[in-house]
Design a protein around this motif. Structure first.
Motif: not given
Length: 187
Positions: A12-18, A42-57
């Motif tokens: 949840r924290r990572n999602r909020a940071r992203v 966000a201070g996370v890896g790109i994989g973390t971004v795509f784990r929460h948001f599978p696409t840029k859209e």
């Protein structure tokens, strides 16, 4: 259909940071900024971004919906303000600012071929708050009685789109909105 499992606290924290980082990056560099910049911010890896948001859209949509949720909350606080006239026109000014951001997100989603999300409950809350603001301002005699919520929304959507064509000339935007606001006032 089963409900998705709730996220762990760290997720949840990572999602909020992203989300916060995406909002910052997109505000500074536009909606075309790469997701790698969001991950760095966000201070996370790109994989973390795509784990929460599978696409840029999906990320753009989530940022837009979060901004709209906050906007609806802001509308509710304006509706409860002590001075209905000041609150009404201050909120319309905030609407014009928010609309430019919302339009950038919806334009980016449309350009990507993604369906623009419906505002649902957030839209209902904002519309209800707008109705309360309008009614209170009309009761004090600050706003014309012949204006309804539908007309007000149409007027503000048009004014917001028109303001985008004025570019970076903040003084011209301010004067243009003042003319629109004067048209709403009682004579």
């Amino acid at each position: 259909m089963t409900e998705p499992k709730p996220l762990r606290a760290d997720a949840r924290r990572n999602r909020a940071r992203v989300l916060a980082a995406a909002e910052t990056v997109f505000a500074a560099k536009g909606t075309g900024a790469p997701t790698e910049e969001v991950a760095r911010e966000a201070g996370v890896g790109i994989g973390t971004v795509f784990r929460h948001f599978p696409t840029k859209e999906a990320l753009l949509e989530a940022v837009l919906m979060e901004r709209m949720r906050r906007f609806a909350e802001e509308a509710q606080s304006f509706a409860a303000a002590d001075d209905p006239e000041s609150a009404f026109f201050a909120f319309l000014g905030r609407w014009a600012e928010m609309a430019a951001v919302k339009n950038a997100y919806t334009d980016a989603l449309s350009a990507a071929g993604t369906e623009v999300p419906r505002l649902g409950e957030v839209g209902v809350k904002a519309r209800d708050a707008l109705g309360a603001l309008l009614s209170r301002a009309q009761r004090t005699g600050a706003v014309r009685e012949d204006v309804g919520v539908g007309e007000l929304i149409a007027l503000m959507v048009g004014a917001s789109r028109a303001a985008e064509h004025l570019g970076d000339d903040a003084a011209l935007r301010t004067r243009t909105l003042a003319i629109v606001f004067d048209g709403l006032r009682t004579r």
